[in-house]
Scaffold this motif. Structure first.
Motif, mmCIF file in Angstrom:
data_model
loop_
_atom_site.group_PDB
_atom_site.id
_atom_site.type_symbol
_atom_site.label_atom_id
_atom_site.label_comp_id
_atom_site.label_asym_id
_atom_site.label_seq_id
_atom_site.Cartn_x
_atom_site.Cartn_y
_atom_site.Cartn_z
ATOM 1 N N VAL A 1 96.819 23.081 18.557
ATOM 2 C CA VAL A 1 95.680 23.748 17.921
ATOM 3 C C VAL A 1 94.746 22.733 17.271
ATOM 4 C CG1 VAL A 1 95.020 25.274 16.006
ATOM 5 C CG2 VAL A 1 96.839 25.954 17.583
ATOM 6 N N SER A 2 95.328 21.778 16.528
ATOM 7 C CA SER A 2 94.479 20.786 15.856
ATOM 8 C C SER A 2 93.722 19.929 16.878
ATOM 9 C CB SER A 2 95.322 19.900 14.929
ATOM 10 O OG SER A 2 96.380 19.275 15.624
ATOM 11 N N ALA A 3 94.376 19.574 17.989
ATOM 12 C CA ALA A 3 93.702 18.775 19.018
ATOM 13 C C ALA A 3 92.614 19.584 19.723
ATOM 14 C CB ALA A 3 94.715 18.266 20.037
ATOM 15 N N LEU A 4 92.890 20.877 19.979
ATOM 16 C CA LEU A 4 91.898 21.729 20.636
ATOM 17 C C LEU A 4 90.654 21.908 19.762
ATOM 18 C CD1 LEU A 4 94.069 24.548 22.284
ATOM 19 C CD2 LEU A 4 92.521 22.965 23.462
ATOM 20 N N ILE A 5 90.867 22.017 18.457
ATOM 21 C CA ILE A 5 89.726 22.179 17.545
ATOM 22 C C ILE A 5 88.983 20.851 17.399
ATOM 23 C CG2 ILE A 5 89.055 22.736 15.171
ATOM 24 C CD1 ILE A 5 91.512 24.572 15.050
ATOM 25 N N TRP B 1 88.758 18.375 19.504
ATOM 26 C CA TRP B 1 88.106 17.914 20.743
ATOM 27 C C TRP B 1 86.611 18.257 20.785
ATOM 28 C CZ3 TRP B 1 89.848 19.944 26.245
ATOM 29 C CH2 TRP B 1 89.145 19.244 27.231
ATOM 30 N N PRO B 2 86.214 19.547 20.705
ATOM 31 C CA PRO B 2 84.777 19.832 20.768
ATOM 32 C C PRO B 2 84.012 19.437 19.501
ATOM 33 C CG PRO B 2 86.005 21.855 20.402
ATOM 34 C CD PRO B 2 87.014 20.783 20.651
ATOM 35 N N LEU B 3 84.667 19.584 18.334
ATOM 36 C CA LEU B 3 83.951 19.325 17.081
ATOM 37 C C LEU B 3 83.608 17.842 16.919
ATOM 38 C CD1 LEU B 3 85.778 21.684 14.544
ATOM 39 C CD2 LEU B 3 83.579 22.033 15.697
ATOM 40 N N ILE B 4 84.613 16.990 17.107
ATOM 41 C CA ILE B 4 84.369 15.556 16.902
ATOM 42 C C ILE B 4 83.585 14.961 18.070
ATOM 43 C CG2 ILE B 4 85.496 13.308 16.676
ATOM 44 C CD1 ILE B 4 87.607 14.628 14.966
ATOM 45 N N ALA B 5 83.831 15.467 19.264
ATOM 46 C CA ALA B 5 83.093 14.941 20.426
ATOM 47 C C ALA B 5 81.606 15.289 20.354
ATOM 48 C CB ALA B 5 83.694 15.494 21.714
ATOM 49 N N ASN B 6 81.251 16.443 19.791
ATOM 50 C CA ASN B 6 79.860 16.902 19.802
ATOM 51 C C ASN B 6 79.126 16.743 18.478
ATOM 52 O OD1 ASN B 6 79.802 17.942 22.558
ATOM 53 N ND2 ASN B 6 81.199 19.539 21.824
ATOM 54 N N PHE B 7 79.856 16.516 17.385
ATOM 55 C CA PHE B 7 79.205 16.445 16.085
ATOM 56 C C PHE B 7 79.592 15.161 15.342
ATOM 57 C CE2 PHE B 7 79.680 20.950 17.120
ATOM 58 C CZ PHE B 7 78.377 21.400 17.006
ATOM 59 N N SER B 8 79.592 14.040 16.046
ATOM 60 C CA SER B 8 79.933 12.750 15.447
ATOM 61 C C SER B 8 78.902 11.706 15.848
ATOM 62 C CB SER B 8 81.328 12.287 15.904
ATOM 63 O OG SER B 8 82.328 13.195 15.493
ATOM 64 N N CYS B 9 78.772 10.697 14.993
ATOM 65 C CA CYS B 9 77.907 9.569 15.332
ATOM 66 C C CYS B 9 78.492 8.834 16.536
ATOM 67 C CB CYS B 9 77.806 8.594 14.157
ATOM 68 S SG CYS B 9 77.097 9.311 12.666
ATOM 69 N N PRO B 10 77.664 8.234 17.352
ATOM 70 C CA PRO B 10 78.190 7.443 18.478
ATOM 71 C C PRO B 10 79.120 6.337 17.971
ATOM 72 C CG PRO B 10 75.828 7.756 18.685
ATOM 73 C CD PRO B 10 76.197 8.245 17.316
ATOM 74 N N GLN B 11 80.183 6.086 18.706
ATOM 75 C CA GLN B 11 81.134 5.045 18.300
ATOM 76 C C GLN B 11 80.442 3.692 18.224
ATOM 77 O OE1 GLN B 11 84.218 6.314 21.325
ATOM 78 N NE2 GLN B 11 85.583 5.747 19.664
ATOM 79 N N GLY B 12 80.727 2.964 17.137
ATOM 80 C CA GLY B 12 80.168 1.633 16.969
ATOM 81 C C GLY B 12 78.753 1.615 16.433
ATOM 82 N N SER B 13 78.219 2.802 16.053
ATOM 83 C CA SER B 13 76.845 2.838 15.533
ATOM 84 C C SER B 13 76.785 2.163 14.171
ATOM 85 C CB SER B 13 76.354 4.279 15.421
ATOM 86 O OG SER B 13 77.230 5.044 14.603
ATOM 87 N N TYR C 1 89.868 12.739 22.788
ATOM 88 C CA TYR C 1 90.419 13.985 22.249
ATOM 89 C C TYR C 1 90.850 14.946 23.349
ATOM 90 C CZ TYR C 1 89.232 12.249 17.699
ATOM 91 O OH TYR C 1 89.214 11.486 16.565
ATOM 92 N N ARG C 2 90.303 14.800 24.525
ATOM 93 C CA ARG C 2 90.847 15.537 25.671
ATOM 94 C C ARG C 2 92.275 15.092 25.939
ATOM 95 N NH1 ARG C 2 89.736 13.287 31.442
ATOM 96 N NH2 ARG C 2 91.321 11.920 30.530
ATOM 97 N N ASN C 3 92.505 13.785 25.859
ATOM 98 C CA ASN C 3 93.861 13.259 26.053
ATOM 99 C C ASN C 3 94.806 13.743 24.966
ATOM 100 O OD1 ASN C 3 92.827 11.956 28.257
ATOM 101 N ND2 ASN C 3 92.919 9.891 27.391
ATOM 102 N N GLN C 4 94.297 13.881 23.732
ATOM 103 C CA GLN C 4 95.129 14.410 22.646
ATOM 104 C C GLN C 4 95.589 15.837 22.962
ATOM 105 O OE1 GLN C 4 96.098 11.552 20.529
ATOM 106 N NE2 GLN C 4 96.103 13.297 19.166
ATOM 107 N N VAL C 5 94.708 16.639 23.538
ATOM 108 C CA VAL C 5 95.068 18.009 23.914
ATOM 109 C C VAL C 5 96.140 17.996 25.000
ATOM 110 C CG1 VAL C 5 94.213 20.128 25.013
ATOM 111 C CG2 VAL C 5 92.845 19.000 23.252
#
Length: 526
Positions: free
Chosen positions: A199-203, A205-217, A380-384
């Motif tokens: 459940v935590s990985a499923l939640i 996955w979309p939240l952090i992938a779509n609402f996060s700063c680009p890595q290394g910014s 996070y897909r891999n985490q799921v």
């Protein structure tokens, strides 16, 4: 006349036969502790309670308890892993040394294990059972609004105070009510651990992938980095909902074994009667039966100790904490060896798993970057995927622990060994898919390992000292969990060193499991 004799007489008058009463060796009255290792009065009364619970059987109350106790497994899976799930975006925003977040959380888990684990043997199971999830949910929601790293770390530490008490309490509560023939379900309860990961990985996955700063910014503002906050708000709200179900829907009774340990026999009998009524059944246990069992055991103990300079005190006399609960777990050489090994197992596995799991998303992301696919989406897909792989492990563990010649110890040893092997294998990965594949094997067998470990520990402690025993083992894993991020501060996570250390420790713990002097399979917990 015992309730089995009474029931038999009633049925015989109607021309019906009643099955033989429980006897030693069938997992009902037989227990694993040798004479002198457990308070004789408590042991005698606990055997009467075991027979009464077996008479009631596995009914509606126990299945409800399987669900609401599982909420603790769910929380203990979600929240300690949360530090790893949010680590990358939080570091991007607050710019701090990553392991400090895990350190703060593990300090809270350590305090919770001590406070709730030892406390539930003092003031009972119900209070602790009904508070821990509330504390977790409230501070989980609050952490989502953190304006800086110090606030986030502090709130996660207090959150850990609530989470840290779930496993010591919930396993004790479940084991105190389940019939001896169904104790294997304590292992199957780890399905909730797997569900929590999923459940935590499923939640996330979309939240952090779509609402996060680009890595290394180089610049990352709150408005551009809300994913990890949304994750905290969501899990915090879910935890409060689970608490509400526990508190308002399910009528948890105080543990009858805890009450008997304090000499409150009438209350213990009343609890058993209410549980039987909840299941739509009838229990024939009486206060007199408990009293007679205790008196006979006390007389026998006094006869054996006649002539000695001191008499052994039986049963707890109050709810004031003393060291007696700890001393009782080291009463004989065999029991002391068992308790010491369990503490060592939890400490070693706690260090290894925390070192690896806390930084698994970071490792997947950093290694994925090397392989050209280290995006938040793929990480996070891999985490799921890993969480899904762990789910069937709970059912396999529940089956394996009941197999002859294998039991709890064998299942724990084999699963720990294979967990370590797959950890070592991850260092050979030369592609993202290979790394994911090896981690799938690790996720599957580590879920079996933890399922058995969470079950065998409370089974090896008498109920009157079970909270204290669970507290000792949980404290050990939290102490070493605190050490894990400290090690990570000085270790190079870009290398395979943390993985080698974790794998070697887990394989070693599997060998230690074979040295446990007690095997709970086929024995009733007391």
């Amino acid at each position: 006349m015992s309730f089995f004799e009474k029931k038999s007489a009633d049925l015989e008058s109607k021309g019906e036969a009643y099955p033989d009463p429980p006897v030693a060796g069938n997992g009902v009255n037989d227990d694993m502790f040798e004479d002198g290792s457990v308070d004789p009065v408590y042991q005698a009364k606990a055997r009467v309670l075991n027979a009464a619970l077996q008479e009631i059987g596995m009914g509606k109350y126990q299945w409800w308890l399987f669900a609401v106790a599982g909420f603790g497994w769910f929380a203990d899976s979600c929240w300690p892993l949360l530090g790893g799930l949010i680590l990358s975006p939080v570091v991007n925003e607050f710019h701090f040394n990553g392991p400090f977040l895990s350190l703060a959380q593990n300090i809270g888990l350590f305090a919770g294990a001590i406070f709730w684990g030892f406390g539930c043997d003092i003031w009972g199971r119900r209070l602790s059972f009904n508070i821990t999830l509330f504390v977790t949910g409230v501070f989980g929601l609050a952490a989502g609004g953190s304006p800086n790293f110090v606030t986030l770390a502090s709130l996660l530490a207090v959150l850990g105070l609530g989470v840290g008490g779930n496993m010591p309490i919930d396993s004790a509560v479940f084991l105190d009510f389940v019939p001896g023939t169904h104790q294997y379900l304590l292992t199957v309860l780890s399905i909730w651990w797997s569900i929590g990961q999923l459940v935590s990985a499923l939640i996330a996955w979309p939240l952090i992938a779509n609402f996060s700063c680009p890595q290394g910014s180089t610049t990352c503002t709150r408005a551009d980095n809300m994913g990890w906050r949304y994750l905290l708000f969501t899990l915090g709200g879910m935890t409060l909902l689970l608490w509400a179900i526990r508190f308002f829907v399910f009528p948890l009774e105080e543990s009858p074994r805890f009450l008997v340990g304090l000499g409150r026999d009438a209350e213990a009998v009343a609890v058993v009667q209410r549980v039987a009524a909840f299941n739509g059944r009838q229990s024939h246990i009486t206060v007199d039966e408990l009293t007679r069992a205790g008196e006979a055991a006390a007389a026998s103990a006094q006869a054996k100790s006649k002539g000695s300079k001191s008499k052994r005190q039986v049963l707890s006399k109050s709810s004031v904490f003393t060291t007696k609960h700890i001393k009782s777990l080291f009463e004989t050489r065999k029991l002391a060896w068992s308790t010491s090994l369990l503490i060592a197992l939890w400490g070693i596995i706690g260090l290894a798993s925390t070192l690896y799991n806390s930084f698994l998303p970071f490792i997947l992301a950093s290694r994925g970057t090397q392989f050209g696919d280290g995006s938040y989406y793929i990480t996070y897909r891999n985490q799921v995927i890993l969480a899904v792989i762990g789910v069937p492990g709970a059912f396999l563990a529940g089956w394996a622990v009941e197999q002859p010649y294998v039991g709890r110890k064998g299942t724990l040893a084999v699963s720990a060994g294979l967990t370590g092997v797959f950890l070592f294998a991850t260092t050979t990965a030369r592609s993202s898919d290979a790394l994911l594949g090896w981690n799938c094997g690790y996720a599957f067998f580590s879920n079996i390992m933890y399922g058995v470990l969470y079950a065998i520990s409370p089974e090896l402690f008498p109920a009157k000292d079970r909270g204290t025993g669970n507290g000792l083992t949980a404290t050990a894993t939290r102490v070493f969990g605190i050490m894990a991020p400290v090690i990570a501060l000085y270790a190079n996570l870009q290398t395979a060193v943390p993985v080698y250390v974790s794998g070697a420790l887990i394989i070693g713990s599997g060998a230690l499991a074979l040295l446990l002097p007690y095997e709970p399979r086929g024995k009733a917990s007391i």
